[in-house]
Design a protein around this motif. Structure first.
Motif, short mmCIF file in Angstrom:
data_model
loop_
_atom_site.label_atom_id
_atom_site.label_comp_id
_atom_site.label_asym_id
_atom_site.label_seq_id
_atom_site.Cartn_x
_atom_site.Cartn_y
_atom_site.Cartn_z
N TRP A 1 2.49 -17.30 -51.11
CA TRP A 1 2.45 -18.40 -50.17
C TRP A 1 3.82 -18.56 -49.56
O TRP A 1 4.83 -18.57 -50.25
CB TRP A 1 2.01 -19.67 -50.89
CG TRP A 1 1.89 -20.85 -50.01
CD1 TRP A 1 0.82 -21.21 -49.29
CD2 TRP A 1 2.88 -21.86 -49.77
NE1 TRP A 1 1.05 -22.36 -48.61
CE2 TRP A 1 2.32 -22.79 -48.87
CE3 TRP A 1 4.17 -22.06 -50.17
CZ2 TRP A 1 3.01 -23.89 -48.42
CZ3 TRP A 1 4.84 -23.15 -49.71
CH2 TRP A 1 4.26 -24.06 -48.84
N GLU A 17 -2.46 -13.29 -37.01
CA GLU A 17 -2.84 -13.20 -38.42
C GLU A 17 -3.06 -14.60 -39.02
O GLU A 17 -4.00 -14.81 -39.79
CB GLU A 17 -1.74 -12.47 -39.20
CG GLU A 17 -2.10 -12.21 -40.65
CD GLU A 17 -0.99 -11.46 -41.38
OE1 GLU A 17 -0.57 -11.95 -42.45
OE2 GLU A 17 -0.57 -10.40 -40.88
N ASN A 18 -2.19 -15.54 -38.65
CA ASN A 18 -2.37 -16.92 -39.11
C ASN A 18 -3.70 -17.49 -38.65
O ASN A 18 -4.41 -18.16 -39.41
CB ASN A 18 -1.24 -17.82 -38.60
CG ASN A 18 0.14 -17.46 -39.11
OD1 ASN A 18 1.12 -17.70 -38.44
ND2 ASN A 18 0.22 -16.86 -40.29
N GLU A 20 -6.36 -15.77 -37.86
CA GLU A 20 -7.41 -15.07 -38.60
C GLU A 20 -7.59 -15.66 -39.99
O GLU A 20 -8.71 -15.77 -40.48
CB GLU A 20 -7.11 -13.57 -38.67
CG GLU A 20 -7.33 -12.87 -37.34
CD GLU A 20 -6.89 -11.42 -37.34
OE1 GLU A 20 -6.53 -10.88 -38.42
OE2 GLU A 20 -6.91 -10.81 -36.25
N GLU A 21 -6.48 -16.03 -40.63
CA GLU A 21 -6.59 -16.72 -41.92
C GLU A 21 -7.35 -18.03 -41.76
O GLU A 21 -8.22 -18.37 -42.58
CB GLU A 21 -5.21 -17.03 -42.50
CG GLU A 21 -4.49 -15.88 -43.13
CD GLU A 21 -3.17 -16.34 -43.73
OE1 GLU A 21 -3.20 -16.99 -44.80
OE2 GLU A 21 -2.13 -16.07 -43.11
N GLY A 22 -7.02 -18.75 -40.71
CA GLY A 22 -7.68 -20.03 -40.44
C GLY A 22 -9.16 -19.86 -40.16
O GLY A 22 -9.99 -20.58 -40.72
N TYR A 25 -11.02 -19.02 -43.31
CA TYR A 25 -11.24 -20.21 -44.14
C TYR A 25 -12.39 -21.04 -43.57
O TYR A 25 -13.27 -21.49 -44.30
CB TYR A 25 -9.96 -21.04 -44.26
CG TYR A 25 -10.10 -22.15 -45.26
CD1 TYR A 25 -9.80 -21.94 -46.61
CD2 TYR A 25 -10.58 -23.40 -44.89
CE1 TYR A 25 -9.96 -22.95 -47.55
CE2 TYR A 25 -10.74 -24.42 -45.82
CZ TYR A 25 -10.42 -24.19 -47.14
OH TYR A 25 -10.60 -25.19 -48.06
N VAL A 40 -7.66 -27.09 -43.60
CA VAL A 40 -7.49 -25.66 -43.34
C VAL A 40 -6.01 -25.31 -43.34
O VAL A 40 -5.58 -24.34 -43.98
CB VAL A 40 -8.16 -25.24 -42.01
CG1 VAL A 40 -7.86 -23.78 -41.68
CG2 VAL A 40 -9.67 -25.47 -42.08
N ASN A 43 -4.56 -25.24 -46.78
CA ASN A 43 -5.04 -24.11 -47.57
C ASN A 43 -4.48 -22.77 -47.14
O ASN A 43 -4.49 -21.82 -47.92
CB ASN A 43 -6.56 -24.08 -47.60
CG ASN A 43 -7.11 -25.01 -48.64
OD1 ASN A 43 -7.15 -24.68 -49.82
ND2 ASN A 43 -7.49 -26.21 -48.22
N ILE A 44 -4.02 -22.67 -45.91
CA ILE A 44 -3.41 -21.40 -45.49
C ILE A 44 -1.89 -21.51 -45.37
O ILE A 44 -1.23 -20.55 -44.97
CB ILE A 44 -4.04 -20.85 -44.19
CG1 ILE A 44 -3.81 -21.75 -43.00
CG2 ILE A 44 -5.52 -20.59 -44.40
CD1 ILE A 44 -4.23 -21.15 -41.67
N LEU A 51 -0.92 -24.98 -36.58
CA LEU A 51 -2.21 -24.29 -36.60
C LEU A 51 -3.02 -24.67 -35.36
O LEU A 51 -3.62 -23.81 -34.72
CB LEU A 51 -3.01 -24.63 -37.87
CG LEU A 51 -4.42 -24.05 -37.93
CD1 LEU A 51 -4.40 -22.52 -37.83
CD2 LEU A 51 -5.13 -24.50 -39.19
#
Length: 135
Positions: A1, A17-18, A20-22, A25, A40, A43-44, A51
């Motif tokens: 993290w 990439e951030n 895509e993580e979002g 989730y 969200v 958590n990321i 975000l």
């Protein structure tokens, strides 16, 4: 993290990439009625404001629009594939309030979820009406 703060941080690829993580989730948790931008982001590992900004830039839609589309698409599948009523479907796709779900569904689809004609018959082939005509 690792924390990701501020608008100047990270390359375009890192921001993508951030996002895509979002979206990953969201895709895994869209059915949770407590899903929020803050949840969200937490958590990321980034701030909600960051975000929100990179999400809108990369997705050409807001966080809320993305979550709503995800929920309504799943609701449409459930309407096609099950006998569940709109209240059950609302809960299954993350809406606490079935009336709000019906409002959103009607706004986006042009009809009320519980008034789709011949839904069951369309699934069984007992009627010439096809559900895809309505969804």
């Amino acid at each position: 993290w690792r924390p990701r703060w501020g608008f100047g941080t990270g390359s375009t690829a890192a921001r993508r990439e951030n996002v895509e993580e979002g979206t990953g989730y969201i895709d895994d948790h869209y059915d949770c009625d407590t899903l929020s931008l803050n949840l969200v982001a937490e958590n990321i590992g980034m701030s909600a404001s960051y975000l929100s900004a990179i999400f809108s830039q990369n997705m050409q839609k807001t966080f809320v629009e993305y979550v709503t589309e995800k929920r309504i698409e799943k609701a449409k599948k459930l309407l096609k594939q099950t006998d569940k009523n709109s209240g059950e479907i609302a809960k299954e796709v993350g809406y606490k309030d079935s009336h709000y779900f019906s409002f959103v569904f009607k706004k986006l689809q042009g009809m009320q979820s519980e008034r789709i004609p011949c839904r069951k018959e369309a699934l069984t082939g007992a009627s010439p009406v096809s559900l895809s005509t309505f969804l």
